[in-house]
Each structure stands twice: as structure tokens, then as C-alpha cells.
Design an enzyme around this catalytic site. Structure first.
Site, PDB file in Angstrom:
ATOM      1  N   HIS A   1      -7.078  -4.918  10.172  1.00 56.23           N
ATOM      2  CA  HIS A   1      -6.829  -4.645   8.757  1.00 56.23           C
ATOM      3  C   HIS A   1      -5.576  -5.376   8.262  1.00 56.23           C
ATOM      4  CE1 HIS A   1      -4.333  -0.680   9.426  1.00 56.23           C
ATOM      5  NE2 HIS A   1      -3.574  -1.732   9.528  1.00 56.23           N
TER       6      HIS A   1
ATOM      7  N   ASP B   1       0.815  -1.216   0.000  1.00 55.62           N
ATOM      8  CA  ASP B   1       0.000   0.000   0.000  1.00 55.62           C
ATOM      9  C   ASP B   1       0.851   1.270   0.000  1.00 55.62           C
ATOM     10  OD1 ASP B   1       0.966  -0.378   2.590  1.00 55.62           O
ATOM     11  OD2 ASP B   1      -0.989  -0.918   3.406  1.00 55.62           O
TER      12      ASP B   1
ATOM     13  N   GLU C   1      -9.664  -2.097   5.452  1.00 63.81           N
ATOM     14  CA  GLU C   1     -10.222  -1.803   6.773  1.00 63.81           C
ATOM     15  C   GLU C   1     -11.508  -2.609   7.007  1.00 63.81           C
ATOM     16  OE1 GLU C   1      -8.427  -0.181   8.656  1.00 63.81           O
ATOM     17  OE2 GLU C   1      -7.577   1.641   7.804  1.00 63.81           O
TER      18      GLU C   1
HETATM   19  P1  PGA Z   1       2.463  -2.115  12.690  1.00 63.03           P
HETATM   20  O1  PGA Z   1       1.310  -1.996  11.598  1.00 63.03           O
HETATM   21  O2  PGA Z   1       3.432  -3.128  12.152  1.00 63.03           O
HETATM   22  O3  PGA Z   1       3.057  -0.738  12.751  1.00 63.03           O
HETATM   23  O4  PGA Z   1       1.817  -2.553  13.954  1.00 63.03           O
HETATM   24  C1  PGA Z   1       0.704  -3.149  11.132  1.00 63.03           C
HETATM   25  C2  PGA Z   1      -0.447  -2.777  10.223  1.00 63.03           C
HETATM   26  O5  PGA Z   1      -1.110  -1.762  10.482  1.00 63.03           O
HETATM   27  O6  PGA Z   1      -0.696  -3.519   9.269  1.00 63.03           O
END
Ligand code: PGA
Length: 249
Positions: free
Chosen positions: A127, A56, A132
Site C-alpha cells: 500500500h 492520510d 490498499e
Molecule cells: P512504516 O509504514 O513506515 O511504519 O513501515 C509504511 C506504510 O505503511 O506506508
């Protein structure tokens, strides 16, 4: 856990030098990337023939903004390994025609032969990528409105929440599930509830990561904190006293 995950990726590249990797951003993969950099520098692994696709990118954030995922990937991985930047792909969140950009990205993944190994973190709301929770999920790469919870979680990287972009381009759940192998990584007790929901709860769009239960080749790498609430662990793993601080499941 970082080492196990880096070995998984390195092993894939050694077996298939032209492997197509799906890469993720966020805090969780940083240790994995540090190990891959070390392995590349010491000659254990080479990304020379590999291709990568990131999950993304924010919409409207300049690529050279330090919090863009383009910048994150260069800083934390691409600038330090031998993967040619021409084959290190991220969605272009500044494309004039975002819909066309989404179609281009999916076509590029198809042309590359699909993703061999997709690295995937999980958000506190379940997510994956920026897919989401909601009533519906999208199959292909698409533009999303970021959930408020996601913007708040990511605000730690910006000066204030107002600077966190409101939209992003993300691979869809179909694109993600088409990867031949998926490596889901999570760390910390704050992820224990969502990891349990994703792996042991019902399969529902309210928790996009729960769709991973349908994948035939899902590898889950958790530290002890993130694994703490799983009920289906072997008894010795839930016991605790004889376990090392971190344990790969
Ligand atoms: P994080 O994010 O590794 O910073 O916890 C994971 C995500 O939001 O997919």
C-alpha cells in the site's frame, strides 16, 4: 538514507521556499524528520513559507489521540520546525461529511498548486498512503476500509488491535502520482520482498506501489535490507563485502 532524504527535502525548500510537500507517517520517516528538525534548528533550512499535505488520517480517532496522524505529525515534526500549522494540512478524519472532506482536501491541494515533493513509505502489502491492494484503486482522496494486514501492522502502536480504527481517509493514487517528484523510502529486510515487487514486478492494483513505476520523477531511497532483493542493482551493490552498512540507491 535518512540524511539523503532530509537533504532532498531541504534542497527542495532552499530552491523553492514556497514548496508544497507531501508528508507521510509511520516508522520509516522518523529519522528523516529528526534530521529536518536539526537542520531547521541550526538554520540550514526554513519551512516558514512552505505548505504540507499529509497522505492520510484515521477515521474517528480524536485529533489529540496520541496515535492520530495529527498528533504524530505534531510530535515528530510540526512542533519542532517553523512551518506554520495553518499550512500543515491533514485530512480531517472526524468530519461530519467525510465525502465532502475528501473533496475539500483535493481542492486544497489543487489550490496550493499541487505537490512538489511527496514523501512516501510502503506497506508490507504494497500500500501507499492507505491505498490498499485490491481489484480497483481510486484516483482522488477517499475513505478506505483498512486491510486486516494494515490494522495488524499498526496494532503495535495501540493497546490492542481492537483499538485500531477500521477506516481512514487517504489521498488516492491519482493525487499521489500527480506529485512532481516522489521520494519512496523503505527500511529493513522485512520490506525487501515488497520493494522488489513494487519496483520490478508487474504494474498491478494488487501492489499499489507498483504504479510508481509509471512516474517520471521517482526517487527511491532504501537501506541495505530493503534493497536486498532488487535484481537491477549495479554489481558492486549486490556484492556486499565493500559496502557500508547503509547504502542509498
Ligand atoms: P512504516 O509504514 O513506515 O511504519 O513501515 C509504511 C506504510 O505503511 O506506508
Amino acid at each position: 538514507m535518512d540524511e539523503a532524504c532530509a537533504d532532498l527535502i531541504g534542497g527542495m525548500i532552499r530552491i523553492k521556499p514556497r514548496a508544497v510537500l507531501g508528508l507521510a507517517t509511520g516508522g520509516t520517516p522518523l529519522g528523516v524528520y529528526r534530521r529536518l528538525i536539526d537542520d531547521c534548528k541550526s538554520g540550514l533550512v526554513s519551512f516558514r513559507h512552505a505548505t504540507s499535505f499529509n497522505l492520510d488520517e484515521y477515521v474517528g480517532l480524536p485529533e489529540d489521540h496520541p496515535e492520530s496522524y495529527h498528533a504524530y505529525m505534531r510530535r515528530n515534526l510540526f512542533d519542532h520546525i517553523d512551518l506554520p500549522l495553518s499550512r500543515a494540512h491533514l485530512p480531517n478524519g472526524n468530519a461530519a461529511d467525510l465525502e465532502a472532506e475528501c473533496r475539500r482536501y483535493d481542492a486544497l491541494i489543487e489550490e496550493a498548486g499541487g505537490i512538489d515533493l511527496q514523501l512516501l513509505g510502503i506497506g508490507h502489502n504494497g500500500h501507499i498512503g492507505f491505498n490498499e491492494p485490491g481489484r480497483e484503486l481510486s484516483t482522488g482522496t477517499h475513505v478506505v476500509e483498512l486491510a486486516e494486514a494494515t490494522r495488524q501492522a499498526n496494532a503495535r502502536f495501540f493497546n490492542s488491535i481492537d483499538e485500531v480504527p477500521k477506516r481512514a481517509i487517504t489521498m488516492g493514487v491519482g493525487t499521489i502520482l500527480k506529485a512532481r517528484t516522489i521520494a519512496l523510502i523503505a527500511k529493513g529486510e522485512d520490506k525487501a520482498d515488497i520493494v522488489r515487487r513494487a519496483l520490478e514486478g508487474p504494474i498491478t492494483t494488487d501492489c499499489p506501489a507498483s504504479l510508481l513505476q509509471t512516474h517520471p520523477q521517482l526517487i527511491v531511497l532504501l537501506d541495505r535490507g530493503a534493497a536486498a532483493k532488487l535484481s537491477r542493482l549495479s554489481p558492486d551493490l549486490s556484492g556486499g563485502s565493500t559496502l557500508p552498512e547503509e547504502r542509498t540507491v
